[in-house]
Design a protein around this motif. Sequence first.
Motif, PDB file in Angstrom:
ATOM      1  N   ASN A 221     -23.824  -9.070  43.889  1.00  0.00           N
ATOM      2  CA  ASN A 221     -24.374  -7.773  43.530  1.00  0.00           C
ATOM      3  C   ASN A 221     -23.286  -6.931  42.889  1.00  0.00           C
ATOM      4  O   ASN A 221     -22.112  -7.298  42.884  1.00  0.00           O
ATOM      5  N   ALA A 222     -23.691  -5.761  42.394  1.00  0.00           N
ATOM      6  CA  ALA A 222     -22.731  -4.815  41.837  1.00  0.00           C
ATOM      7  C   ALA A 222     -22.485  -3.716  42.857  1.00  0.00           C
ATOM      8  O   ALA A 222     -23.199  -3.614  43.851  1.00  0.00           O
ATOM      9  N   GLU A 223     -21.442  -2.906  42.581  1.00  0.00           N
ATOM     10  CA  GLU A 223     -21.209  -1.730  43.429  1.00  0.00           C
ATOM     11  C   GLU A 223     -22.401  -0.782  43.326  1.00  0.00           C
ATOM     12  O   GLU A 223     -22.777  -0.126  44.293  1.00  0.00           O
ATOM     13  N   PHE A 224     -22.987  -0.750  42.138  1.00  0.00           N
ATOM     14  CA  PHE A 224     -24.132   0.125  41.902  1.00  0.00           C
ATOM     15  C   PHE A 224     -25.291  -0.255  42.839  1.00  0.00           C
ATOM     16  O   PHE A 224     -25.619  -1.419  42.990  1.00  0.00           O
ATOM     17  N   ALA A 225     -25.874   0.739  43.453  1.00  0.00           N
ATOM     18  CA  ALA A 225     -27.061   0.572  44.307  1.00  0.00           C
ATOM     19  C   ALA A 225     -26.781  -0.304  45.518  1.00  0.00           C
ATOM     20  O   ALA A 225     -27.679  -0.960  46.040  1.00  0.00           O
ATOM     21  N   LYS A 226     -25.519  -0.314  45.944  1.00  0.00           N
ATOM     22  CA  LYS A 226     -25.239  -1.144  47.128  1.00  0.00           C
ATOM     23  C   LYS A 226     -25.827  -0.491  48.385  1.00  0.00           C
ATOM     24  O   LYS A 226     -26.009   0.731  48.443  1.00  0.00           O
ATOM     25  N   ILE A 227     -26.116  -1.322  49.377  1.00  0.00           N
ATOM     26  CA  ILE A 227     -26.697  -0.828  50.627  1.00  0.00           C
ATOM     27  C   ILE A 227     -25.643  -0.007  51.378  1.00  0.00           C
ATOM     28  O   ILE A 227     -24.517  -0.465  51.556  1.00  0.00           O
ATOM     29  N   GLN A 228     -26.016   1.218  51.764  1.00  0.00           N
ATOM     30  CA  GLN A 228     -25.099   2.106  52.488  1.00  0.00           C
ATOM     31  C   GLN A 228     -25.530   2.206  53.944  1.00  0.00           C
ATOM     32  O   GLN A 228     -26.613   1.777  54.302  1.00  0.00           O
ATOM     33  N   GLU A 229     -24.650   2.855  54.706  1.00  0.00           N
ATOM     34  CA  GLU A 229     -24.985   3.034  56.124  1.00  0.00           C
ATOM     35  C   GLU A 229     -26.296   3.791  56.320  1.00  0.00           C
ATOM     36  O   GLU A 229     -27.032   3.537  57.261  1.00  0.00           O
ATOM     37  N   ASP A 230     -26.567   4.734  55.418  1.00  0.00           N
ATOM     38  CA  ASP A 230     -27.772   5.550  55.609  1.00  0.00           C
ATOM     39  C   ASP A 230     -28.945   5.065  54.756  1.00  0.00           C
ATOM     40  O   ASP A 230     -29.915   5.781  54.564  1.00  0.00           O
ATOM     41  N   THR A 231     -28.840   3.845  54.221  1.00  0.00           N
ATOM     42  CA  THR A 231     -29.954   3.323  53.426  1.00  0.00           C
ATOM     43  C   THR A 231     -31.166   3.091  54.322  1.00  0.00           C
ATOM     44  O   THR A 231     -31.040   2.558  55.421  1.00  0.00           O
ATOM     45  N   THR A 232     -32.323   3.502  53.851  1.00  0.00           N
ATOM     46  CA  THR A 232     -33.552   3.190  54.594  1.00  0.00           C
ATOM     47  C   THR A 232     -34.557   2.499  53.685  1.00  0.00           C
ATOM     48  O   THR A 232     -35.433   1.787  54.151  1.00  0.00           O
ATOM     49  N   ASP A 233     -34.407   2.731  52.363  1.00  0.00           N
ATOM     50  CA  ASP A 233     -35.371   2.161  51.419  1.00  0.00           C
ATOM     51  C   ASP A 233     -34.662   1.171  50.509  1.00  0.00           C
ATOM     52  O   ASP A 233     -33.604   1.472  49.964  1.00  0.00           O
ATOM     53  N   MET A 234     -35.262   0.003  50.356  1.00  0.00           N
ATOM     54  CA  MET A 234     -34.580  -1.059  49.602  1.00  0.00           C
ATOM     55  C   MET A 234     -35.484  -1.667  48.553  1.00  0.00           C
ATOM     56  O   MET A 234     -36.697  -1.789  48.751  1.00  0.00           O
TER      57      MET A 234
END
Lengths: 485, 554
Positions: free
Chosen positions: B217-230
Motif C-alpha cells: 500500500n501507499a502512505e496515502f489513505a493508510k489505516i490509522q488508530e482512529d480509522t472506523t471506515d474502510m
Amino acid sequence: MDLHPLERKVLEGLKKLNGSGTAEEVAEAGGVEKIQAERFGYSLSQKGVVDLQKKESQVIELTELGKKYLKDGLPENKLLKTLGSDSKTVPEIAKSAGLEPREVSAILGILRKNAFVSVLDGKVALTGLGKEAIGKELPAEKALVSVSKSEKVDEELLQMLKKRGLVNISVKAHYELTLKNDVKIEAGKTEQLLTHSMLKTGAWKKTKFRKYDINAPVPKVYGGRFHPLTIARNKIRRIFLELGFEEAEGPLVESTFWNFDALFQPQDHPARDLADTFYLKNPKQANLPDKKIVAKVKKAHEEGTVGATGWQYDWQEDVSKQPILRTHCTSVSARWLAKRKPPAKIFSIGRTFRNETLDYKHLPEFTQIDGIVIDENVTFKDLLGYLKEFFYRMGFEKVRFRPAYFPYTEMSTEIEVWLEDKKEWIELGGSGIFRPEVTEPLGITTPVLAWGLSLERPIMMRLGLKDIRSFYYFNDLKWLREVEL
Amino acid sequence: MANVTFSRADFEKLVGKKLTDSDYTQIEMMGTPLDGLTEEEITFEVFPNRPDMLSIEGFARAVQGFLGLKTGLVNYNVNKSKYEVIIDKNIIAKEGTDEWRGCTAFAVVKNFNFNDDSVASFMQLQDKLGITIGRKRRKCSIGTYDLRDINWPIKYTDVGLDHKFIPLGFNNEMTVKECLEKHPKCQEYKHLTDSWKSYPIYIDNKKNTMCLMPFTNAEFAKIQEDTTDMFIEVTGTDFKACEEMLNVIVSACADRGATIHEVTAVYPKDVGRGKTFTTPNLNPSEMQLDMKYANQLLDLDLKPAEIKKELEKMRMSFDGKNALIPAYRTDIMHNIDIVEDIAIGHGYDKFEPRIPDIATIGKPNPAENFENHLRTAMVGLGFQEVVNFVLSNEDKEFVDTRRGVDPHVEIWNPKTADYTTARTALAPSLLSTLAMNASSEMPHKIFEVGLTVQIDAKEETGTRNERRIASAASHSGANYSEMKAYTEAFLGQLGKDIEFKESNDKLFIEGRAVNIHFNGKHIGVMGEVHPEVLSNFKIEYPVTLFELKVEKLL
C-alpha cells in the motif's frame, strides 16, 4: 580342582615368573595369547587361585597434525609474522599465510584469547603483546616439545592441545596376576571334547568330561531376519486379504493426472507445490489414459459432475501430463477404480514421496496403505467399520474419527488410535467417501469408501522408536539384528 | 493447512459463553483440531475448505451454531452506495486470460471498531487469507484503506517504472523502480511479476496513488488508530477467489457490528467480466438437497426437521427442499458437501461403525507373494533383510559404481543433492548400507527385495517399476566362490538350470564378474566388487554381491 587346559597354562606361566606378572608376561611365559591370559586369569581369580588387578595408565601421544606442527612450527607463529604491523582481512591473511580461511578463523580465535590480535571493522591487527610474541616460542609450542619427549605438561595446556587435535590422550589398562595359593596342578585326566573316535571305539565310557563354565560368554551368532517393515507389511496384507480385499499396485512415477487431477485436486492446489512434490525432468511428459476419462475429469474440474459446480477454472491438459514421484498411493486407488466394477475391495501398500528435508520426524520417502471399497450399499458407517476392524486387528482397541479435509473425499475423517501406555491419541491416517467428482469420471456411480494410512507410524509406536530414520535411512544392522518385535 | 491463534477472552466474548475444556474438546469435532489452549490464547488448525473460520469472528460464528448457542443463517445486509471503481482497459488487456491482475472485488465497511483484539485478529486474517485463498498473493491479495482520505471514484490502472509515490512505511516519494529495488515486500513477491512491463495501481480521483499491486500500500489513505471506515479491495487473477476472500472479511467485520456498503466496479465493455457489477454479494446460495441420498450415505433416517436442525447448527438453513448456504461457504460444490455438514452437525462420534456384507474374495498380488518366497530363502541362508530408499542420486548410482550413466529418472526440483533420481539398481543401496555399518559386527550378510524405476517409453508414465533382489556379503574373507555358493543355493531352490557367463560389469573386478542365466534367460549379475567402487563407498572390507530381476525368476 577342575581346571580348563588354558587355566593350567596360565598357572604354569605364573609359576615360571615366581608367582606374579602382567598378563602380557604371563602369556609369554605360559605360551598363550595375551587375551587368553586375561580371560583365564579372570576365571582363576573367580576360583580363588590367583589375584587379578586392573592397572590403568595415561598415554599421551602427538597426532599427525601435532607432529607436523612440531616439525614446521605452529601456524599462529606464521600468522603473527604475516600480520606484522599491517591490519588485514581474513581472506588477505589466508592468502599471504597460505592457509585456508577456515583455519585462519580458528587460529585468530586462539590469538584473540591471548590478546595478541584485535579485530576492528573486519580487519585484524596485532596488539602490543602480539608484536612482542613474534618469533618467540609460544606456550603451545613448548608443550608440544614436552609431549614429544614424554615430559610432564601443564594440564590446562594439555587440554588445549587436545581440543586443537594436536594430541591424543588415552587410558591404557593392563592386568597384573599374582598366585594366591600353591595349587597343585594335576595331570590332565579330564577331556574337553567328545570325539568321533571316542564314539566309534567306545572310549567315551572310560572318559571323564571336564565340567564347563556354563555361563562363560560365547561369540555372538546372527541369523538372517526379515526387516520389521516387511513383517508389518505382511501382517497388513494378511488382514486385508482375510477381509476379502484384492491387492493392487501402481507406478512409482505418476502423471499429475492420476496423482492429483483424477482426485479432483484443482491445478493450483497448494499440495502440488514444488515444496511438496518431486517433479521430473526425465521423463519429460507422461501420457494420459483414455480420452473419455480425460474429458470427464476436465469437466468435473471446470463445471462439475451432475448437480455440482466444479472448481470453475480452465483445466489444462498439459499440466496433468507432468510426471512426478507419486505423493500418495491414492493414485493407485484411482487407477484401479477405473478398471474395476462394483462390488470390489482393493488395497495397496506402496512407497510415496514428498519433497521434504530428512529429519527425525520426516522422510522424503515412506510407505502408505491405501484401500477402497466400491459397492452400491456402502455408507459412512461401513467406512468407520472397516477402519475400526483393521486397527483392532493391528492391536489398537480404541479408535476415534474426527472430521478432516481432503479435496477428494467427503465425510473426510482423521483416524486416531488410543495409546494406553502413553495415554494419548495418535493420528494414523485419513479417510472418507470419494466425491462423485472423483468417481463419476472414472465410470463408478456407487459410493466408494477410501483411506490412506501410515505404515511406519504404528510400527514406531509398537517398537518405541523416536527417530523415523531408523527405517530406510540408517539401516543399522545392530538394530535390525537385535530388535525385539 | 493453517493455524490460527485467538485471544481466548475475545473469542469467548464473540461466542457469548465462557467455554470449558470439554466445550473445546467438543469444538474439535467440527473438524478444527485444537493446537493449544491456555487462559490467554487458543490455537486451532483450520482446513483449507473453511477459510471463513480463519477469522475469529467466523470461527466464533461456527462455534455458536455447533454448540447450539445461536443457530441458522446469519443475514448480512449490504447497503446501497455510489462508490465506484473504474477499471482501465490496460489492466485486462490480455483478452481471455487472467494472468495479469484484472480480477477485483470491493467493499466499503463502516463503523468498524478497531481495538487491540480486533486489530490483531484483522491482521492475522489478512495474512492467513493471503497465504490460503490468495496462494501467497499469486491468486489474489487484499488492501485496506482509510475511507476518509479517498476521493471517489477510484481508478484501477497501470503505470511505468518512473511513476512516483510514497510506499507505506516510507517517508519519501520514490519511483516504482526504486520501490521494487528497496521495498522488502517487492523482493519477496517479485517472482510474481517477472514478465511485467508496467505495474497496476489504485489511484484516487485527486491522483493519489493508493498502492503498488501486488506488493504494498501507499502512505496515502493508510489505516490509522482512529480509522472506523474502510475501503477494501481484493485484486488478483481469479474472480471467484477475490470474492471469496472479500466475503470472508466483510462477514467478519459485520459480526463485529460494522455495516457493509457495496462498491461498483465499472469494467470496460467486452473485457474481463465485460460489464459493471457490484460487490460484495452476501446473498446465500440455494442448493436442492436429495434427502434420500443423504440418509442413504449416512445410513440414518433423518426427517426434514432433523436435517434442518443439523444444518442450522452448521449455520445454514433448510426449507424442507433446499439448503441455503451462506456466501462465505464456497466449499459447497455438491450435495455431498451438505451431507458432510449434516454428518458433522450430527456428530461423527454418534455413527456406529459396522462391517457390511460384501461378497468379495481376497486376492493377493502374486508378485508380492513371490517376493516373500525369495525373502524366506535369503533369511534361511543367514542373510539380514534391509530396506532402502528408492530415492538416490546419479553419483551414487553411476559414478561411484563405475558403471556409467544409464537412462534414469531425473528430479527437476531436488531439495538436496542426495535425492535427485530414483534408483535403477539395488547394488548401490546395499553398498551404502554396508558403508553405514562399518562399525557393526562382521560378517555382514544382507539382502534387499525392492523396486527400481526404469525408463520405458512404451509405458504410460514413461517408466516402469522393476522388482529386484540383491544380496551382499562383506567380511575379511569375502570372495567370489562364497557368493557363487550362495547364488547357487538361492537359485537352486527355484530351478536347476543355472549358468554363469563372464561379464564386463564395471562394478566388479575383471574376471570375477558374471552374468547369471537362469532357465536360459539373463536374469542378473554377480561378482566381487571392484576395490575402486569400495573406496568410493568408503567400505574397508571386500564385498561380493548378486542382483537379479525378480520378474525373470517367475
